[in-house]
Design a protein around this motif. Structure first.
Motif, PDB file in Angstrom:
ATOM      1  N   MET A   1       0.843  -1.194   0.000  1.00  0.00           N
ATOM      2  CA  MET A   1       0.000   0.000   0.000  1.00  0.00           C
ATOM      3  C   MET A   1       0.883   1.250   0.000  1.00  0.00           C
ATOM      4  N   TYR A   2       0.750   2.067  -1.046  1.00  0.00           N
ATOM      5  CA  TYR A   2       1.498   3.309  -1.129  1.00  0.00           C
ATOM      6  C   TYR A   2       0.783   4.417  -0.358  1.00  0.00           C
ATOM      7  N   GLN A   3       1.543   5.235   0.344  1.00  0.00           N
ATOM      8  CA  GLN A   3       1.014   6.429   0.988  1.00  0.00           C
ATOM      9  C   GLN A   3       1.759   7.637   0.428  1.00  0.00           C
ATOM     10  N   TYR A   4       1.004   8.631  -0.031  1.00  0.00           N
ATOM     11  CA  TYR A   4       1.643   9.745  -0.714  1.00  0.00           C
ATOM     12  C   TYR A   4       0.785  10.994  -0.648  1.00  0.00           C
ATOM     13  N   VAL A   5       1.379  12.103  -0.973  1.00  0.00           N
ATOM     14  CA  VAL A   5       0.652  13.346  -1.213  1.00  0.00           C
ATOM     15  C   VAL A   5       1.055  13.835  -2.591  1.00  0.00           C
ATOM     16  N   LEU A   6       0.260  14.705  -3.180  1.00  0.00           N
ATOM     17  CA  LEU A   6       0.581  15.240  -4.501  1.00  0.00           C
ATOM     18  C   LEU A   6       1.523  16.430  -4.385  1.00  0.00           C
ATOM     19  N   TRP A   7       2.456  16.505  -5.314  1.00  0.00           N
ATOM     20  CA  TRP A   7       3.432  17.590  -5.281  1.00  0.00           C
ATOM     21  C   TRP A   7       2.744  18.945  -5.369  1.00  0.00           C
ATOM     22  N   GLY A   8       1.678  19.051  -6.154  1.00  0.00           N
ATOM     23  CA  GLY A   8       0.963  20.317  -6.268  1.00  0.00           C
ATOM     24  C   GLY A   8       0.386  20.787  -4.949  1.00  0.00           C
ATOM     25  N   ASP A   9      -0.094  19.837  -4.127  1.00  0.00           N
ATOM     26  CA  ASP A   9      -0.617  20.200  -2.811  1.00  0.00           C
ATOM     27  C   ASP A   9       0.487  20.726  -1.904  1.00  0.00           C
ATOM     28  N   LYS A  38      -3.914  15.784   3.576  1.00  0.00           N
ATOM     29  CA  LYS A  38      -4.181  15.396   2.199  1.00  0.00           C
ATOM     30  C   LYS A  38      -3.459  14.107   1.820  1.00  0.00           C
ATOM     31  N   ILE A  39      -3.255  13.241   2.774  1.00  0.00           N
ATOM     32  CA  ILE A  39      -2.583  11.982   2.507  1.00  0.00           C
ATOM     33  C   ILE A  39      -3.475  11.079   1.652  1.00  0.00           C
ATOM     34  N   LYS A  40      -2.892  10.384   0.697  1.00  0.00           N
ATOM     35  CA  LYS A  40      -3.619   9.476  -0.187  1.00  0.00           C
ATOM     36  C   LYS A  40      -3.024   8.082  -0.064  1.00  0.00           C
ATOM     37  N   LYS A  41      -3.838   7.074  -0.302  1.00  0.00           N
ATOM     38  CA  LYS A  41      -3.394   5.690  -0.229  1.00  0.00           C
ATOM     39  C   LYS A  41      -3.845   4.945  -1.482  1.00  0.00           C
ATOM     40  N   SER A  42      -2.976   4.041  -1.973  1.00  0.00           N
ATOM     41  CA  SER A  42      -3.316   3.297  -3.176  1.00  0.00           C
ATOM     42  C   SER A  42      -2.436   2.059  -3.279  1.00  0.00           C
ATOM     43  N   ASP A  43      -2.991   0.994  -3.874  1.00  0.00           N
ATOM     44  CA  ASP A  43      -2.198  -0.223  -4.091  1.00  0.00           C
ATOM     45  C   ASP A  43      -1.199  -0.038  -5.224  1.00  0.00           C
ATOM     46  N   THR A  44      -1.482   0.865  -6.130  1.00  0.00           N
ATOM     47  CA  THR A  44      -0.557   1.189  -7.217  1.00  0.00           C
ATOM     48  C   THR A  44      -0.249   2.684  -7.159  1.00  0.00           C
ATOM     49  N   LEU A  45       0.935   3.044  -7.605  1.00  0.00           N
ATOM     50  CA  LEU A  45       1.342   4.441  -7.549  1.00  0.00           C
ATOM     51  C   LEU A  45       0.899   5.149  -8.826  1.00  0.00           C
ATOM     52  N   PRO A  46      -0.036   6.085  -8.731  1.00  0.00           N
ATOM     53  CA  PRO A  46      -0.582   6.752  -9.943  1.00  0.00           C
ATOM     54  C   PRO A  46       0.354   7.834 -10.469  1.00  0.00           C
ATOM     55  N   MET A  47       1.263   7.441 -11.334  1.00  0.00           N
ATOM     56  CA  MET A  47       2.213   8.393 -11.888  1.00  0.00           C
ATOM     57  C   MET A  47       1.618   9.108 -13.097  1.00  0.00           C
ATOM     58  N   PRO A  48       1.887  10.399 -13.257  1.00  0.00           N
ATOM     59  CA  PRO A  48       1.476  11.091 -14.485  1.00  0.00           C
ATOM     60  C   PRO A  48       2.078  10.415 -15.706  1.00  0.00           C
ATOM     61  N   ASP A  49       1.336  10.363 -16.788  1.00  0.00           N
ATOM     62  CA  ASP A  49       1.804   9.680 -17.990  1.00  0.00           C
ATOM     63  C   ASP A  49       2.680  10.623 -18.811  1.00  0.00           C
ATOM     64  N   HIS A  62       3.924  22.370 -16.017  1.00  0.00           N
ATOM     65  CA  HIS A  62       3.729  22.602 -14.590  1.00  0.00           C
ATOM     66  C   HIS A  62       2.487  21.856 -14.090  1.00  0.00           C
ATOM     67  N   ALA A  63       1.402  21.933 -14.849  1.00  0.00           N
ATOM     68  CA  ALA A  63       0.156  21.283 -14.445  1.00  0.00           C
ATOM     69  C   ALA A  63       0.328  19.770 -14.334  1.00  0.00           C
ATOM     70  N   LEU A  64       1.084  19.191 -15.256  1.00  0.00           N
ATOM     71  CA  LEU A  64       1.318  17.752 -15.231  1.00  0.00           C
ATOM     72  C   LEU A  64       2.124  17.352 -14.006  1.00  0.00           C
ATOM     73  N   VAL A  65       3.161  18.133 -13.710  1.00  0.00           N
ATOM     74  CA  VAL A  65       4.031  17.802 -12.584  1.00  0.00           C
ATOM     75  C   VAL A  65       3.293  17.915 -11.249  1.00  0.00           C
ATOM     76  N   ARG A  66       2.274  18.760 -11.182  1.00  0.00           N
ATOM     77  CA  ARG A  66       1.513  18.917  -9.937  1.00  0.00           C
ATOM     78  C   ARG A  66       0.894  17.594  -9.476  1.00  0.00           C
ATOM     79  N   ASP A  67       0.669  16.670 -10.409  1.00  0.00           N
ATOM     80  CA  ASP A  67       0.069  15.381 -10.055  1.00  0.00           C
ATOM     81  C   ASP A  67       1.096  14.321  -9.692  1.00  0.00           C
ATOM     82  N   PHE A  68       2.348  14.739  -9.559  1.00  0.00           N
ATOM     83  CA  PHE A  68       3.389  13.777  -9.233  1.00  0.00           C
ATOM     84  C   PHE A  68       3.265  13.370  -7.765  1.00  0.00           C
ATOM     85  N   PRO A  69       3.243  12.043  -7.448  1.00  0.00           N
ATOM     86  CA  PRO A  69       3.100  11.598  -6.059  1.00  0.00           C
ATOM     87  C   PRO A  69       4.411  11.693  -5.277  1.00  0.00           C
TER      88      PRO A  69
END
Length: 367
Positions: A1-9, A38-49, A62-69
């Motif tokens: 289980m991954y725990q992460y926050v978004l870089w934009g946040d 704003k902690i998020k949890k996921s079984d897979t790490l949702p990386m920007p494509d 910049h907008a794309l990078v904001r979604d980086f975990p």
């Protein structure tokens, strides 16, 4: 289980704290403030494509990078807690010998490291502070710092920038390959980076063609493909070559040279390389609107060599390439690099290399 926050946040929290007067807040401090809300949890790490993105400008980037975990377990490791102090950037995953940082507005501190760092300003402007001096960069500028050179990157409110770090041995290999055609510029740039009092190189891209290359370089360090190492190597070599084209006499503005003395010598050396066959100090000085005596002293002070030594060295360097890799006669090679007689060519070659052109061909011909 991954725990992460978004870089934009984290970035938004960073700016909010800064606007409340907490200007010394680091990326890590802002991360701690965001972590609990704003902690998020996921079984897979949702990386920007990054490999199928279609953002065509710095804002889209910049907008794309904001979604980086930003992973909690990575950020909370003691070594990284210390490293993140003073940084207001996103450090991505890295490919061997390469790593990338995405930078936006506010201040980013860089300490000494074992890597060369390339800083590309994609949008807006930024200030670089180093050795008690300050330099302003604008969109299209690229500055290169050598290892163990402390400096501070200060992005203004509209700034979007990317930093690429390259380990010393890899940088030297890429740089030597990119400048393999010019002995005179390669020596000057390496001398400037390693021994010169200013310890940086400044380039400017005159068009937007460099932007897709930087996006792809960033993408390969975030989501490495099978050939990421080779792709990063080739992209950086292309960027260096595109940056060098700025110093061509027909592209660089004389006003820019007058306003920034650091541009003069690279531009002059590029002109010597281009015009080495027939060039005098008087002609060179006229082209750059300087007094010949002043330009001669400037060249000597910055390179350690006279005009005669510089142009002779470039001629012989090019002659060596022709001697070892072509079937041209020595007389033809001498004429091609700027000597009016075989005797003059042979004398200049032997004085610099220690043996005659004929002896050199016998010993070092590659086919």
């Amino acid at each position: 289980m991954y725990q992460y926050v978004l870089w934009g946040d984290v970035q938004d929290q960073l700016y909010a704290l800064a606007e409340n007067g907490k200007n010394e807040i680091s990326f890590y401090d802002a991360f701690l403030a965001v972590e609990t809300i704003k902690i998020k949890k996921s079984d897979t790490l949702p990386m920007p494509d990054f490999h199928t993105w279609d953002c065509l400008d710095a804002d889209g980037f910049h907008a794309l990078v904001r979604d980086f975990p930003v992973l909690l377990d990575t950020m909370l490791l003691p070594p990284l807690k210390k490293a993140q102090k003073g940084y207001q950037t996103l450090k991505t995953y890295s490919v061997t010998d390469f790593s990338c940082l995405f930078q936006a507005r506010k201040e980013t501190a860089f300490s000494e490291s074992d890597a060369f760092s390339f800083h590309f300003v994609l949008k807006g402007s930024a200030d670089i502070s180093y050795s008690r001096q300050q330099l302003t960069l604008k969109a299209g500028d690229m500055i290169v710092f050598p290892p163990h050179q402390p400096f501070r990157f200060i992005g203004r409110d509209d700034c979007v920038a990317v930093t690429v770090s390259v380990w010393k041995e890899k940088f030297e290999a890429i740089f030597n390959k990119a400048l393999s055609h010019t002995h005179i510029l390669k020596n000057f740039f390496m001398e400037t980076l390693m021994n010169h009092k200013e310890h940086f190189l400044l380039f400017h891209f005159t068009d937007q063609n460099y932007f897709p290359l930087i996006r792809e370089l960033y993408a390969e360090t975030c989501r490495p493909s099978e050939y990421a190492y080779d792709i990063c190597t080739n992209i950086l070599e292309i960027l260096i070559l595109k940056a060098l084209s700025y110093y061509h006499f027909d592209r660089i503005a004389q006003k820019d040279i007058r306003e920034n003395d650091a541009l003069l010598i690279p531009a002059v050396l590029q002109y010597i390389h281009d015009q080495h066959r027939q060039l005098s100090l008087k002609t060179l000085a006229q082209k750059f609107h300087y007094n010949p005596e002043y330009l001669s002293k400037k060249l000597k002070a910055e390179t350690g060599k006279s005009f005669h030594q510089l142009i002779t060295g470039e001629r012989i360097f090019i002659a060596i390439q022709l001697i070892t890799s072509t079937n041209l006669t020595l007389e033809e090679i001498g004429a091609q690099v700027g000597y009016q007689s075989p005797v003059a060519f042979s004398r200049a070659f032997k004085n610099l290399i220690g043996i005659s052109p004929g002896q050199y061909r016998k010993e070092y011909r590659v086919y």
